[in-house]
Design a protein around this motif. Structure first.
Motif, PDB file in Angstrom:
ATOM      1  N   ASP A  25      -5.145  25.251 -14.237  1.00  0.00           N
ATOM      2  CA  ASP A  25      -4.598  25.353 -12.888  1.00  0.00           C
ATOM      3  C   ASP A  25      -5.656  24.819 -11.928  1.00  0.00           C
ATOM      4  OD1 ASP A  25      -3.082  26.052 -10.668  1.00  0.00           O
ATOM      5  OD2 ASP A  25      -3.666  28.150 -10.719  1.00  0.00           O
ATOM      6  N   ASN A  68      -5.733  25.495  -8.497  1.00  0.00           N
ATOM      7  CA  ASN A  68      -5.989  26.434  -7.403  1.00  0.00           C
ATOM      8  C   ASN A  68      -6.343  27.806  -7.945  1.00  0.00           C
ATOM      9  OD1 ASN A  68      -5.311  24.465  -5.394  1.00  0.00           O
ATOM     10  ND2 ASN A  68      -3.197  24.741  -6.004  1.00  0.00           N
ATOM     11  N   ASP A 108     -12.756  26.249  -8.590  1.00  0.00           N
ATOM     12  CA  ASP A 108     -11.372  25.835  -8.798  1.00  0.00           C
ATOM     13  C   ASP A 108     -11.262  24.846  -9.965  1.00  0.00           C
ATOM     14  OD1 ASP A 108     -12.044  23.286  -7.834  1.00  0.00           O
ATOM     15  OD2 ASP A 108     -10.935  23.499  -5.973  1.00  0.00           O
ATOM     16  N   ARG A 144     -10.342  21.785 -10.005  1.00  0.00           N
ATOM     17  CA  ARG A 144     -10.839  20.430  -9.727  1.00  0.00           C
ATOM     18  C   ARG A 144     -12.297  20.299 -10.157  1.00  0.00           C
ATOM     19  NH1 ARG A 144      -7.819  22.628  -6.052  1.00  0.00           N
ATOM     20  NH2 ARG A 144      -5.970  21.561  -5.252  1.00  0.00           N
ATOM     21  N   SER A 166      -0.310  22.722 -12.322  1.00  0.00           N
ATOM     22  CA  SER A 166      -0.602  23.226 -10.981  1.00  0.00           C
ATOM     23  C   SER A 166       0.629  23.217 -10.087  1.00  0.00           C
ATOM     24  CB  SER A 166      -1.690  22.353 -10.349  1.00  0.00           C
ATOM     25  OG  SER A 166      -1.998  22.786  -9.051  1.00  0.00           O
ATOM     26  N   SER A 204       0.353  22.204  -7.141  1.00  0.00           N
ATOM     27  CA  SER A 204       0.104  21.065  -6.272  1.00  0.00           C
ATOM     28  C   SER A 204       0.799  19.809  -6.800  1.00  0.00           C
ATOM     29  CB  SER A 204      -1.399  20.788  -6.154  1.00  0.00           C
ATOM     30  OG  SER A 204      -1.596  19.597  -5.425  1.00  0.00           O
ATOM     31  N   ASP A 254      -4.432  15.110  -5.318  1.00  0.00           N
ATOM     32  CA  ASP A 254      -4.806  15.940  -6.470  1.00  0.00           C
ATOM     33  C   ASP A 254      -4.504  15.230  -7.783  1.00  0.00           C
ATOM     34  OD1 ASP A 254      -5.968  18.161  -5.271  1.00  0.00           O
ATOM     35  OD2 ASP A 254      -4.069  19.248  -5.108  1.00  0.00           O
TER      36      ASP A 254
END
Length: 137
Positions: A60, A62, A67, A69, A90, A92, A97
């Motif tokens: 994930d 977020n 996080d 990323r 995710s 997003s 992203d």
């Protein structure tokens, strides 16, 4: 039933963790070592502590603390882990992203569906590609 070395699912939402686990089971993916973590720090700690690399990471973006990323970037920069397939899963659907995730080495990017039947289809496609075509694990 497909046996897998392990799957690490990095997801901070308990309901999403349960849905992903159910979808894996309904798609006949059994894991001897299904591991859940709730943030990027815990994910990286688990990877570093694990003697055997997992077959795959569901990530994930977020999450609290570190996080997804940042965790993805660190996984793909580390020679010990960069070979592990990482699937971003995710809420997003931001083009930034998605593009950044692919630039940082993600293998596949899925936006979380709102319907469980769509989640089952996503897991089915992951199974079809990674375990039946690409011969993961």
């Amino acid at each position: 039933m497909i046996k897998i070395t392990s799957i690490i699912i990095a997801e901070d939402d308990a309901d999403d963790r349960l849905l992903i686990e159910d979808a894996l089971n309904e798609n006949a993916i059994s894991s001897d070592d299904l591991v859940f973590v709730e943030d990027g720090e815990e994910l990286l700690d688990k990877l570093k502590d694990n003697v055997n690399a997992p077959s795959m990471v569901f990530l994930d973006l977020n999450m609290p603390k570190k996080d997804g990323r940042q965790a993805l970037k660190e996984i793909k920069e580390d020679d010990r882990f960069k070979h592990i397939p990482v699937i971003v899963f995710s809420t997003s659907n931001s083009a930034d992203d998605i593009i950044t995730s692919y630039k940082n080495g993600v293998n596949t990017y899925f936006t979380k569906p709102s319907k469980y039947s769509d989640l089952l289809e996503i897991i089915k496609s992951v199974k079809s590609y990674w375990w039946e075509k690409a011969r993961l694990a």
